[in-house]
Design a protein around this motif. Sequence first.
Motif, PDB file in Angstrom:
ATOM      1  N   PHE A   1       0.837  -1.203   0.000  1.00 22.36           N
ATOM      2  CA  PHE A   1       0.000   0.000   0.000  1.00 22.36           C
ATOM      3  C   PHE A   1       0.873   1.256   0.000  1.00 22.36           C
ATOM      4  O   PHE A   1       0.720   2.148  -0.848  1.00 22.36           O
ATOM      5  CB  PHE A   1      -0.926   0.000   1.221  1.00 22.36           C
ATOM      6  CG  PHE A   1      -1.729   1.264   1.387  1.00 22.36           C
ATOM      7  CD1 PHE A   1      -2.650   1.653   0.433  1.00 22.36           C
ATOM      8  CD2 PHE A   1      -1.554   2.064   2.511  1.00 22.36           C
ATOM      9  CE1 PHE A   1      -3.394   2.819   0.581  1.00 22.36           C
ATOM     10  CE2 PHE A   1      -2.295   3.227   2.682  1.00 22.36           C
ATOM     11  CZ  PHE A   1      -3.207   3.609   1.712  1.00 22.36           C
ATOM     12  N   PHE A   2       1.831   1.301   0.923  1.00 25.05           N
ATOM     13  CA  PHE A   2       2.688   2.485   1.016  1.00 25.05           C
ATOM     14  C   PHE A   2       3.563   2.648  -0.225  1.00 25.05           C
ATOM     15  O   PHE A   2       3.623   3.722  -0.835  1.00 25.05           O
ATOM     16  CB  PHE A   2       3.581   2.403   2.252  1.00 25.05           C
ATOM     17  CG  PHE A   2       4.590   3.519   2.336  1.00 25.05           C
ATOM     18  CD1 PHE A   2       4.233   4.758   2.847  1.00 25.05           C
ATOM     19  CD2 PHE A   2       5.893   3.340   1.880  1.00 25.05           C
ATOM     20  CE1 PHE A   2       5.151   5.802   2.904  1.00 25.05           C
ATOM     21  CE2 PHE A   2       6.818   4.371   1.936  1.00 25.05           C
ATOM     22  CZ  PHE A   2       6.451   5.608   2.454  1.00 25.05           C
ATOM     23  N   PHE A   3       4.246   1.562  -0.614  1.00 27.76           N
ATOM     24  CA  PHE A   3       5.218   1.699  -1.694  1.00 27.76           C
ATOM     25  C   PHE A   3       4.569   1.794  -3.073  1.00 27.76           C
ATOM     26  O   PHE A   3       5.207   2.246  -4.019  1.00 27.76           O
ATOM     27  CB  PHE A   3       6.232   0.559  -1.639  1.00 27.76           C
ATOM     28  CG  PHE A   3       7.280   0.746  -0.570  1.00 27.76           C
ATOM     29  CD1 PHE A   3       8.289   1.672  -0.740  1.00 27.76           C
ATOM     30  CD2 PHE A   3       7.225   0.020   0.606  1.00 27.76           C
ATOM     31  CE1 PHE A   3       9.249   1.869   0.247  1.00 27.76           C
ATOM     32  CE2 PHE A   3       8.177   0.202   1.594  1.00 27.76           C
ATOM     33  CZ  PHE A   3       9.197   1.123   1.424  1.00 27.76           C
ATOM     34  N   SER A   4       3.310   1.387  -3.206  1.00 25.21           N
ATOM     35  CA  SER A   4       2.635   1.618  -4.484  1.00 25.21           C
ATOM     36  C   SER A   4       2.385   3.115  -4.679  1.00 25.21           C
ATOM     37  O   SER A   4       2.495   3.635  -5.790  1.00 25.21           O
ATOM     38  CB  SER A   4       1.311   0.846  -4.543  1.00 25.21           C
ATOM     39  OG  SER A   4       0.364   1.359  -3.617  1.00 25.21           O
ATOM     40  N   ILE A   5       2.066   3.822  -3.590  1.00 26.33           N
ATOM     41  CA  ILE A   5       1.908   5.280  -3.680  1.00 26.33           C
ATOM     42  C   ILE A   5       3.267   5.927  -3.933  1.00 26.33           C
ATOM     43  O   ILE A   5       3.390   6.857  -4.739  1.00 26.33           O
ATOM     44  CB  ILE A   5       1.279   5.834  -2.392  1.00 26.33           C
ATOM     45  CG1 ILE A   5      -0.093   5.182  -2.121  1.00 26.33           C
ATOM     46  CG2 ILE A   5       1.122   7.350  -2.473  1.00 26.33           C
ATOM     47  CD1 ILE A   5      -0.738   5.613  -0.816  1.00 26.33           C
TER      48      ILE A   5
ATOM     49  N   ILE B   1       9.716   7.022   4.630  1.00 25.66           N
ATOM     50  CA  ILE B   1      10.525   5.805   4.517  1.00 25.66           C
ATOM     51  C   ILE B   1      11.536   5.748   5.660  1.00 25.66           C
ATOM     52  O   ILE B   1      11.757   4.696   6.273  1.00 25.66           O
ATOM     53  CB  ILE B   1      11.254   5.754   3.153  1.00 25.66           C
ATOM     54  CG1 ILE B   1      10.234   5.553   2.027  1.00 25.66           C
ATOM     55  CG2 ILE B   1      12.289   4.624   3.132  1.00 25.66           C
ATOM     56  CD1 ILE B   1      10.843   5.611   0.632  1.00 25.66           C
ATOM     57  N   VAL B   2      12.136   6.908   5.976  1.00 29.03           N
ATOM     58  CA  VAL B   2      13.066   6.971   7.107  1.00 29.03           C
ATOM     59  C   VAL B   2      12.351   6.622   8.403  1.00 29.03           C
ATOM     60  O   VAL B   2      12.881   5.890   9.253  1.00 29.03           O
ATOM     61  CB  VAL B   2      13.704   8.376   7.199  1.00 29.03           C
ATOM     62  CG1 VAL B   2      14.538   8.509   8.474  1.00 29.03           C
ATOM     63  CG2 VAL B   2      14.560   8.653   5.973  1.00 29.03           C
ATOM     64  N   VAL B   3      11.133   7.125   8.563  1.00 27.56           N
ATOM     65  CA  VAL B   3      10.334   6.807   9.755  1.00 27.56           C
ATOM     66  C   VAL B   3      10.089   5.308   9.846  1.00 27.56           C
ATOM     67  O   VAL B   3      10.204   4.704  10.927  1.00 27.56           O
ATOM     68  CB  VAL B   3       8.992   7.573   9.720  1.00 27.56           C
ATOM     69  CG1 VAL B   3       8.050   7.055  10.819  1.00 27.56           C
ATOM     70  CG2 VAL B   3       9.225   9.063   9.886  1.00 27.56           C
ATOM     71  N   MET B   4       9.779   4.679   8.713  1.00 31.51           N
ATOM     72  CA  MET B   4       9.544   3.235   8.702  1.00 31.51           C
ATOM     73  C   MET B   4      10.800   2.464   9.074  1.00 31.51           C
ATOM     74  O   MET B   4      10.744   1.476   9.821  1.00 31.51           O
ATOM     75  CB  MET B   4       9.040   2.799   7.320  1.00 31.51           C
ATOM     76  CG  MET B   4       7.636   3.274   7.002  1.00 31.51           C
ATOM     77  SD  MET B   4       7.107   2.851   5.314  1.00 31.51           S
ATOM     78  CE  MET B   4       7.107   1.066   5.409  1.00 31.51           C
TER      79      MET B   4
ATOM     80  N   PRO C   1       5.815  -3.423  14.063  1.00 27.24           N
ATOM     81  CA  PRO C   1       5.374  -4.236  12.916  1.00 27.24           C
ATOM     82  C   PRO C   1       5.420  -3.428  11.620  1.00 27.24           C
ATOM     83  O   PRO C   1       4.809  -2.354  11.520  1.00 27.24           O
ATOM     84  CB  PRO C   1       3.931  -4.610  13.284  1.00 27.24           C
ATOM     85  CG  PRO C   1       3.843  -4.425  14.759  1.00 27.24           C
ATOM     86  CD  PRO C   1       4.777  -3.311  15.095  1.00 27.24           C
ATOM     87  N   ILE C   2       6.125  -3.929  10.636  1.00 23.56           N
ATOM     88  CA  ILE C   2       6.305  -3.205   9.384  1.00 23.56           C
ATOM     89  C   ILE C   2       4.983  -3.026   8.648  1.00 23.56           C
ATOM     90  O   ILE C   2       4.780  -2.046   7.933  1.00 23.56           O
ATOM     91  CB  ILE C   2       7.342  -3.926   8.488  1.00 23.56           C
ATOM     92  CG1 ILE C   2       7.723  -3.079   7.267  1.00 23.56           C
ATOM     93  CG2 ILE C   2       6.826  -5.290   8.059  1.00 23.56           C
ATOM     94  CD1 ILE C   2       8.509  -1.862   7.596  1.00 23.56           C
ATOM     95  N   GLY C   3       4.047  -3.970   8.821  1.00 21.83           N
ATOM     96  CA  GLY C   3       2.746  -3.862   8.165  1.00 21.83           C
ATOM     97  C   GLY C   3       1.960  -2.661   8.659  1.00 21.83           C
ATOM     98  O   GLY C   3       1.425  -1.875   7.859  1.00 21.83           O
ATOM     99  N   PHE C   4       1.888  -2.492   9.977  1.00 20.28           N
ATOM    100  CA  PHE C   4       1.177  -1.351  10.543  1.00 20.28           C
ATOM    101  C   PHE C   4       1.884  -0.048  10.205  1.00 20.28           C
ATOM    102  O   PHE C   4       1.242   0.981   9.944  1.00 20.28           O
ATOM    103  CB  PHE C   4       1.065  -1.500  12.064  1.00 20.28           C
ATOM    104  CG  PHE C   4      -0.055  -2.403  12.499  1.00 20.28           C
ATOM    105  CD1 PHE C   4      -1.366  -2.139  12.139  1.00 20.28           C
ATOM    106  CD2 PHE C   4       0.201  -3.526  13.272  1.00 20.28           C
ATOM    107  CE1 PHE C   4      -2.411  -2.972  12.541  1.00 20.28           C
ATOM    108  CE2 PHE C   4      -0.830  -4.369  13.676  1.00 20.28           C
ATOM    109  CZ  PHE C   4      -2.137  -4.088  13.311  1.00 20.28           C
ATOM    110  N   LEU C   5       3.219  -0.070  10.203  1.00 21.42           N
ATOM    111  CA  LEU C   5       3.968   1.126   9.823  1.00 21.42           C
ATOM    112  C   LEU C   5       3.651   1.527   8.387  1.00 21.42           C
ATOM    113  O   LEU C   5       3.470   2.709   8.082  1.00 21.42           O
ATOM    114  CB  LEU C   5       5.473   0.873   9.970  1.00 21.42           C
ATOM    115  CG  LEU C   5       6.040   0.864  11.389  1.00 21.42           C
ATOM    116  CD1 LEU C   5       7.493   0.396  11.370  1.00 21.42           C
ATOM    117  CD2 LEU C   5       5.946   2.249  12.024  1.00 21.42           C
ATOM    118  N   GLY C   6       3.591   0.529   7.500  1.00 25.23           N
ATOM    119  CA  GLY C   6       3.274   0.801   6.106  1.00 25.23           C
ATOM    120  C   GLY C   6       1.898   1.408   5.935  1.00 25.23           C
ATOM    121  O   GLY C   6       1.708   2.366   5.165  1.00 25.23           O
TER     122      GLY C   6
ATOM    123  N   ALA D   1       0.183   3.080   8.238  1.00 26.96           N
ATOM    124  CA  ALA D   1       0.148   4.406   8.856  1.00 26.96           C
ATOM    125  C   ALA D   1       0.810   5.447   7.958  1.00 26.96           C
ATOM    126  O   ALA D   1       0.255   6.525   7.707  1.00 26.96           O
ATOM    127  CB  ALA D   1       0.839   4.369  10.221  1.00 26.96           C
ATOM    128  N   CYS D   2       1.991   5.113   7.456  1.00 22.63           N
ATOM    129  CA  CYS D   2       2.695   6.059   6.579  1.00 22.63           C
ATOM    130  C   CYS D   2       1.977   6.193   5.239  1.00 22.63           C
ATOM    131  O   CYS D   2       1.930   7.282   4.649  1.00 22.63           O
ATOM    132  CB  CYS D   2       4.135   5.589   6.361  1.00 22.63           C
ATOM    133  SG  CYS D   2       5.163   5.661   7.848  1.00 22.63           S
TER     134      CYS D   2
END
Length: 454
Positions: free
Chosen positions: A66-70, A268-271, A281-286, A288-289
């Motif tokens: 979701f995050f990286f597609s944006i 990305i730095v925040v993640m 959890p990287i999923g929740f971070l993704g 949220a960001c």
Amino acid sequence: MSLVQILMLVVLVVMFIAATKWPINIGIMGLVGAFVFGTFVFGMDDKEILEEFPASIVLTIVGVTFFFSIAQKNGTIRILVDLAIRAVRGRINIVPWIFFVVSSLLTAMGTFSPAAVALLAPAAMGFCASTGYSGVVMGAMVINGAHAGGFSPISVSGNIVRDIAEANGFEINGGALFLAAYVVNLLVTILTVVVMKALGRLRTVPDPDTLESWSGPRNAGSGSKEPDYEGGMPAPNSGSGTVMAVETEVPTMTSAVTPQVWLTISLIVVMVIGAVGFELPIGFLGLACGLVLAFTSLKNSENLVSGISWSTVLLVSGMIVYVSLLTHAGVIDSLSKMAVAIGAPLIVAIVLCYVIGVSSAFASSTALLTALIPMSIPLLEQSALSATAVMSALAVSATIVDVSPFSTDGALIIANTQGSEVKTIWRDLMIYAGFVVLIAPLLAWALLVPTGII
């Protein structure tokens, strides 16, 4: 093995054949197979069948894609890849090794391997889309790098193996375990590059549409030819023996870096800080960001979730649910006991390496480390084999096969694949994983167990 256990394995093989021959998601077949065996053989209800549903893996795939597609749509990933290429003066073959080293450093510092792969896969596979570099080889670089560093003295997996050994009265050398994992993963990666180059599949011509979206407008017919990248990078080989030049205009970074791109890079730095520094959890971070980015892309709100790799979610979920029934039926346990019953210590060791390797290709490596490494205890008690060598070989065998599309790491590679490889990456990665399953356990065993080098 019982008739039911054998039948379940046969059905699994049939699923692979069918999914390879026809464009049907193997995850659907896995869920249907789980329903049939769970309901009509084991008398389970839907909650019991779905008890091992990989919710955390699904969350990871959904959040990251979701995050990286944006980030892909707003041009951030393209810019990061271009900067990486410029940093090595266009020497394309160096870039994948940078991903290998960075991935190994992340996990050596304690990052869980799926988090490291999730952070690197979008840029890594974007690099492949823009240059024609093999997605399979790049996937191996990122995943093998993660597992090369994944057994450091401060890593999760390294501590799991040492704790299992100590709980059973054995002491293993943590430094030797780390070195063994790094060497075997590095050797397999080098072998992968050499073989793929020999087969002419290390690089291909990038898909024109994908190339245009990554590298700016094509310069066809303008009379001026821009080199592929700085440093005179040789043009990719089409696979037919004809070398084709790809003419592109390298985008200007100063004009391409918009406020939205800066925001994306900051997120990305925040993640990275959240996943590596605080083990969030990287999923929740993704998610949220990604939600923050979504508010900057409201004009395209109807397409915000289109980049989530739902087909990968279905594939991984279906197969893990089916494999959980294999475990419930005692298939994995039966295979392990059959291996230990062989008797000859060296033979038992290599059979255990293959049992844990094959099993891990379809299940959680961490779970199998805790479940199957204790199976080596009787072998160590009855032989003079080095505990460090045997457990290191088993640990490497359990994790190096995570290039499989059914593992979290392999699924993340598939989910982030772009361009012409999207249609074939599952098949190609599955074939590659098959070769890794055949070769890597043997290599780990041969280097570590008979030699007693550690």
